[in-house]
Design an enzyme around this catalytic site. Structure first.
Site, PDB file in Angstrom:
ATOM      1  N   GLU A 145       0.886  -1.155   0.000  1.00  0.00           N
ATOM      2  CA  GLU A 145       0.000   0.000   0.000  1.00  0.00           C
ATOM      3  C   GLU A 145       0.921   1.201   0.000  1.00  0.00           C
ATOM      4  OE1 GLU A 145      -1.162   3.007   1.406  1.00  0.00           O
ATOM      5  OE2 GLU A 145      -2.071   2.109   3.187  1.00  0.00           O
TER       6      GLU A 145
ATOM      7  N   CYS B 176      -2.215   7.811   4.771  1.00  0.00           N
ATOM      8  CA  CYS B 176      -2.322   7.373   3.379  1.00  0.00           C
ATOM      9  C   CYS B 176      -3.518   8.036   2.701  1.00  0.00           C
ATOM     10  CB  CYS B 176      -2.525   5.871   3.302  1.00  0.00           C
ATOM     11  SG  CYS B 176      -1.609   4.928   4.495  1.00  0.00           S
TER      12      CYS B 176
END
Lengths: 525, 525
Positions: B265, B302
């Site tokens: 990720e 994120c």
């Protein structure tokens, strides 16, 4: 319908201008008319762009529309009638019963995916309702569904001109998921490919779907195939073929600016373990069944039993004697292409030339072109483990028997193997304990474990796994046969606090599609 | 418990002999005791071999045993008490409430996966019973379950020292699947890592599991990290971090003799679309909410909203004015590491130096070390589309507003974006039509689409998707948060005609685990 040697780019038929392709009847080595023109980079681009244009509307067609389309594909293929059967026979050397059976399998597969689309389970819908009063923080309304990845490139396989080719499992599962498909036809059966391609093209038109849902290209893997995999609007790849071909596609896909998944089904030697008590009790019957599986379709199956593991001794000697007798009665069979025949001969020669391997049986011979002569060889477990080349797949009716000193050695041989599509056990009740010790190894090595049968014959159903760890496939998390194959072409999207008016039907309150949904962790329908 | 600077290799604690690692308090730039020894290739090999030895027995533990183990991990982490909170604060500069909240999230995550293991849905059991009378060929008995891939390498992330680190989502989902885990600790919070690692080590012992179920290594990504990913007995990788780091692991994994899946990720700028009617009706409120999301945790998420797309005009000017006022009140916050602070300054400098970008607001400044000063910038849609560098993630509290000439231009900007974790819409009912036109693009670009909220805040639940097309993640088919994360570590195995005595419990007649099973295509329990 007449075969014109044309590619199908959306609704158009186009004669390719690149290197010509012509089918060969492998039974005679005669060329078959017409000549097909190979595609160019511009043809690839045109087909993929049409697929991209079709994607957003195709993926949001109702389940009923997409299911009916898959059924229309099946109907149109059947409507091709005997022309398809005759052409496929001429291009592959396969007998009529096999081609007709494979046509039935292909249609059943399309219909299975129609039922999968209607059931909606593949959407994996999950709903976690809002909890506005939760402490310390409220929970939002969260809803998940699977959506298709995008246009998919499918490579037709040589050994199933219908079931793993233009309208085969990769195409059926990708279309079911809502992905437009661009097929690169296998050059060994271009006429069969064109006929089936026109059937799908016709189904697209009859169902009033956007033309880009399906295209069919001809050309070499190195040119048209590579261009397809590298095209930025292609989002996944389905392939069945050689290890070299599959790993080349994996490398191309991994090196794209945006890497994409490749589902390559490549290489498997499908070990068959003869557990001692079963071998003792019914070695003869097992030998006969084994030779039948080994020689079916000239051994040109991904699941052909290329390896037999057994304990040395009188029972194995008896098994080998029966197998040798059975094998000696087997006539040659025409292989699919001169290239496959030549690769088979090389593989067999390499085996024959291996000092640690001895030949125990051979099928009948023939002077006709491209004839597969079956063979059975023996080596020791020690020699097998010491020589990596003995793990190489020989595509055709040849198998290698590994003699072990004890049943404990079976696990060592199994651990030595690379990933496999299948692992087979011949066992009786008295073998259960020894089998239980072997099973964990087989689970780690293979996608399907079968008892008291043979690995050829792959049922198209919900529970099938036609997959396995590398190099059996490029992605052990998937199957290329059966309803779970649709999962390869999907990805999850979560919708947070979207108003009902903007939610897709699968996620709306009231469950308008009447599908299974996981609500707050509990199944609801 | 005292932090000793030791790695945990199975049940042992080992002082590494490779390059030393020492944590820094980013609020003061002071070094924190003790010194940690980095691992060697031999340590990697020892940990992975223990994991491999544990695999076959751990994966066949009962659901109850594995669920209890996950709960024991949660309990042991809580039992670390205030020492864990204080150490995590010192190593990350994050405030107490955040660390305590994150600890709660980490425990809830472990408990969610315990419930997932107990439910058994993740096993995706499918049973197609034998049809011995079927014509032309009988059907075998076929049963499918998912099994774990094997030992998993997990890389701790810097920005969630608990929830995405040693006992974070990757570890919890891999253990739930039945995969032993070897963690490469993030060098920014080694003390936190050791404490949590010892908690898991203790849970392994209390649950009498094989010691290899969990190991914790320290060292650099280039050495210990690479060795882990290249180790032949590692079968999957979980990673949260930079795009450069994630793509390096993808390349390593793709080039192994046996390629393995990498779940990285990586990079997302999380566009927020201000639909015209919503902007008109409540621009002020949106601006305040936006600044809150942008500056939370110094923007080190994120899902930080790094991009805002809106139509130019008086409403946007008012939005920017409010946002500027709000931002000017925001004090600096300590960033996680000097490296992250320095990368943030470089990113901001690059933006300031871009001739097509103008600064519209800044947060307060500070002379203390590693302080993130928030910033807001504006450019035109044309300039944005012409300059790839404007798509780069700036990890921290900086966002770029894209001025569009019309709402139709929103789709062009969206199409230009790379893959994203999230896409956010601020919309009112009068915006539905324009939103409906934009949604298909956002579905193709992002893993989560949210309305009238902000992307920071990722619920751990069944319907969450924390994933998205490359480069948001390496594998858009998956999520790293929520119960579906377990699917990353599983592969299907089909059992054909196995006797009941040899079948795993999940597949036995009578459904002894009482789990959902698809029998002949129909749900049964």
């Amino acid at each position: 319908m007449t075969i014109l040697g044309e590619m199908l780019i959306g609704a158009r038929a186009v004669k390719g201008t690149s290197a010509p392709i012509q089918a060969i009847n492998p039974a005679t080595n005669e060329k078959l008319e017409p000549v097909f023109g190979g595609g160019t980079q511009a043809d690839v681009d045109a087909a993929v762009k049409l697929a991209w244009q079709a994607f957003d509307s195709f993926r949001e067609t109702s389940p009923e529309v997409r299911a009916s389309f898959l059924e229309a594909c099946a109907d149109e293929i059947l409507a091709l009638g005997d022309e398809l059967v005759q052409r496929a026979m001429a291009e592959t050397g396969l007998p009529q019963a096999r081609i007709e059976g494979e046509r039935g399998r292909t249609m059943n597969q399309l219909r299975l995916f129609a039922s999968v689309v209607r059931s909606g389970n593949y959407l994996d819908v999950r709903i976690d309702p809002a909890m506005p009063e939760r402490q310390p923080l409220p929970r939002n309304d969260l809803r998940l569904r699977m959506i298709p990845l995008g246009p998919v490139a499918v490579f037709g396989a040589s050994n199933f001109p219908l079931a793993f080719s233009v309208a085969g499992g990769d195409t059926a599962s990708a279309l079911a998921a809502g992905c437009p498909v661009v097929v690169k036809a296998h050059s060994a059966h271009p006429g069969t490919s064109e006929l089936v391609g026109r059937a799908i093209q016709s189904a697209v038109a009859k169902c009033q779907l956007p033309e880009g849902v399906f295209s069919l290209l001809f050309g070499s893997g190195r040119e048209v195939g590579s261009e397809l995999v590298k095209h930025p609007l292609i989002k996944a790849v389905g392939f069945t073929g050689s290890r070299a071909g599959g790993t080349a596609l994996m490398e191309l896909a991994a090196n794209r600016p945006e890497p994409i998944p490749v589902y390559a089904e490549m290489s498997s030697i499908n070990p068959v373990f003869l557990m001692p008590e079963a071998l003792k009790a019914r070695g003869d019957a097992i030998a006969k069944g084994f030779v039948g599986s080994l020689t079916m379709g000239a051994g040109q199956f991904c699941t052909n039993p290329g390896l037999v593991i057994a304990q040395s001794g009188a029972e194995l000697d008896a098994f080998l004697a029966t197998a040798a007798t059975e094998l000696s009665k087997v006539a040659t069979q025409t292989m699919l292409t001169p290239g496959i025949f030549s690769a088979y001969c090389s593989g067999v020669d390499q085996l024959k030339g291996n000092a640690s391997v001895r030949e125990v049986a051979a099928g009948q011979g023939s002077d006709a072109p491209n004839q597969c002569q079956a063979g059975l060889y023996v080596t020791s477990a020690e020699a097998f483990i010491a020589d990596e080349s003995l793990c190489d797949e020989i595509f055709g009716s040849t198998s290698l028997v590994i003699e072990c000193k004890s049943v404990e050695e079976f696990a060592r041989v199994a651990e030595h193997l690379e990933g496999q599509l299948t692992a087979t056990l011949q066992l009786d009740e008295a073998d259960y304990a020894a089998t239980a010790a072997l099973l964990p190894v087989l689970e780690r090595k293979a996608g399907r474990i079968l008892c008291n049968g043979f690995p050829t014959g792959v049922e198209v159903c919900h529970a099938m796994v036609h997959g396995g760890p590398f190099p059996a496939t490029s992605d052990s998390r998937t199957t290329s046969v059966g309803s779970a194959a649709i999962n390869r072409f999907l990805r999850p999207v979560c919708y947070q606090d979207l108003p009902q008016a903007l939610l897709p039907d699968a996620l709306k309150d009231g469950n308008p599609l009447a599908i299974r949904r996981l609500v707050d962790g509990q199944d609801q329908r």
